[in-house]
Design a protein around this motif. Structure first.
Motif, mmCIF file in Angstrom:
data_model
loop_
_atom_site.group_PDB
_atom_site.id
_atom_site.type_symbol
_atom_site.label_atom_id
_atom_site.label_comp_id
_atom_site.label_asym_id
_atom_site.label_seq_id
_atom_site.Cartn_x
_atom_site.Cartn_y
_atom_site.Cartn_z
ATOM 1 N N ASN A 1 10.337 -2.059 -40.589
ATOM 2 C CA ASN A 1 9.678 -1.030 -39.788
ATOM 3 C C ASN A 1 9.062 0.023 -40.703
ATOM 4 O O ASN A 1 9.152 -0.074 -41.923
ATOM 5 N N HIS B 1 20.847 1.020 -32.140
ATOM 6 C CA HIS B 1 19.384 0.942 -32.181
ATOM 7 C C HIS B 1 18.852 0.244 -30.939
ATOM 8 O O HIS B 1 17.854 0.674 -30.341
ATOM 9 N N GLN C 1 16.638 1.927 -27.225
ATOM 10 C CA GLN C 1 15.370 1.414 -26.700
ATOM 11 C C GLN C 1 15.536 0.734 -25.341
ATOM 12 O O GLN C 1 14.554 0.390 -24.684
ATOM 13 N N LEU D 1 15.286 -3.217 -34.742
ATOM 14 C CA LEU D 1 14.419 -2.059 -34.980
ATOM 15 C C LEU D 1 13.161 -2.429 -35.760
ATOM 16 O O LEU D 1 12.748 -1.725 -36.670
#
Length: 386
Positions: A145, A196, A200, A250
């Motif tokens: 990321n 993580h 989301q 992630l």
């Protein structure tokens, strides 16, 4: 489902023996700065593998990047970049080393007054110095990321940064590295990646059926492999699924088309900055209180999570949602991770007020998926976590 755009340019090289492929990924004329942490890579053989793969390029080393990458240390590395005219960065480590390398990637080309402005002014990095990673500790997903979090000890701050210029060009993931990771760090990695996903996913339904099931499958995989990895980190299949779950948690995929929360991380970062508590463990402290305080807003998704991930089939929506929180706390405890701030420090009085004030001073007036968690609500959540 919400509109979205998705691009992830990071090349993943996954599997046994993949570190030797490093020599094919870095330009032959590059002047490389090899960055790593406390030196564990010199004990477990990873350093030797990396050095062997880098014999054809000009390499300078910089070790000693700490957990929660420290700004002052990174400034020393930045001097080396300037002095040695470095053109390529290579992070060999976990999330802290990779995050520190992302900061250096941005700072090396930054034209502003001070590199700390990148974090305080939330300056997006459109183009950074190119870098790659060799992952040695699955946890943060930083290997695929464009985000990073940097700590500054002198001001007790921990702030995030990012931008499209901060994706690694490549990341090498060899699950065999898991065999040498201490149990505490394995537990932290499992905890970090699990949270993580929750950040989301644990919001409210928007009809993103595939995204929900992507998230749920990662959660289920982490739950399944956690006891195997803790018991025997040399179990290659368990290690491989653990490592890939951390990356998938992630890398941007599961956040597309859905709302995101991230208030747990915002509060957790402050606990690390104030007390030096492991990042993953601050998430375990905040998560239960956050979900209980915001129960009405999150209960529909909590109940879905309870049904699909924990197989909770009895009771009302409220019953399933509350049971899901309890199952989550129990999972954290089974990892050996405590879930109250008082388990980590006896000097917690006034912490909630301090964090609330910091958020007010920074203008962080509305966190969470609804942007309605004001500093006074943050104060209540942190107090619930005492």
């Amino acid at each position: 489902m919400n509109n979205f755009e998705f691009k992830n340019p990071t090349k993943i090289i996954f599997g046994k023996g993949s570190i030797e492929k490093l020599e094919n990924e870095i330009p032959k004329d590059a002047k490389v700065l090899l960055l790593y942490g406390g030196g564990s890579i010199k004990k477990n053989g990873i350093y030797d593998q990396v050095k062997k793969a880098l014999t054809k390029v000009d390499v300078t080393e910089f070790g000693g990047i700490p957990a929660n990458p420290e700004y002052a240390t990174l400034l020393e590395a930045l001097k080396v970049i300037k002095e040695k005219k470095i053109t390529y960065l290579l992070a060999v480590g976990g999330g802290s080393v990779i995050d520190g390398t992302k900061f250096l990637s941005a700072a090396a080309l930054f034209k502003g007054d001070t590199p700390w402005d990148i974090l305080t002014e939330k300056i997006r990095t459109e183009k950074g110095m190119p870098f790659g990673t060799v992952l040695t500790l699955p946890a943060t997903g930083s290997e695929m990321n464009s985000g990073a979090v940097i700590t500054r000890a002198e001001t007790k701050e921990k702030l995030g940064m990012g931008g499209p210029g901060l994706f690694p060009e490549f990341s090498i993931l060899d699950p065999q590295v898991v065999a040498s990771i201490p149990e505490r760090q394995l537990a932290n990695g499992l905890m970090d990646s699990f949270t993580h996903v929750l950040e989301q996913y644990m919001t409210y339904p928007v009809g993103a059926l595939l995204q929900d099931r992507f998230a749920e499958s990662i959660l289920q995989t982490i739950i399944e492999v956690a006891p195997k990895v803790i018991k025997d980190p040399t179990d290659y299949q368990a290690a491989a699924n653990f490592m890939w779950s951390c990356t998938m948690a992630l890398n941007g995929l599961i956040q597309k088309g859905v709302p995101g929360d991230w208030a747990v991380h915002a509060m957790g970062h402050e606990l690390t900055a104030l007390f030096g508590i492991d990042h993953a463990r601050t998430l375990a402290v905040i998560t239960p209180s956050h979900y209980k305080y915001n129960f009405e807003a999150k209960k529909e998704k909590l109940a879905q999570y309870g049904e699909r991930v924990w197989n909770i089939t009895e009771g009302s929506v409220d019953d399933k949602a509350y049971a899901a929180i309890e199952k989550t706390v129990d999972f954290f405890h089974k990892l050996g991770i405590d879930t109250k701030l008082s388990d980590y420090t006896k000097d917690y009085e006034g912490t909630a007020e301090e964090i609330s004030k910091r958020f007010t001073d920074r203008g962080w007036l509305g966190l969470g998926e609804h942007q309605n968690l004001s500093p006074d609500k943050v104060e209540k959540i942190v107090k619930m976590a005492y």
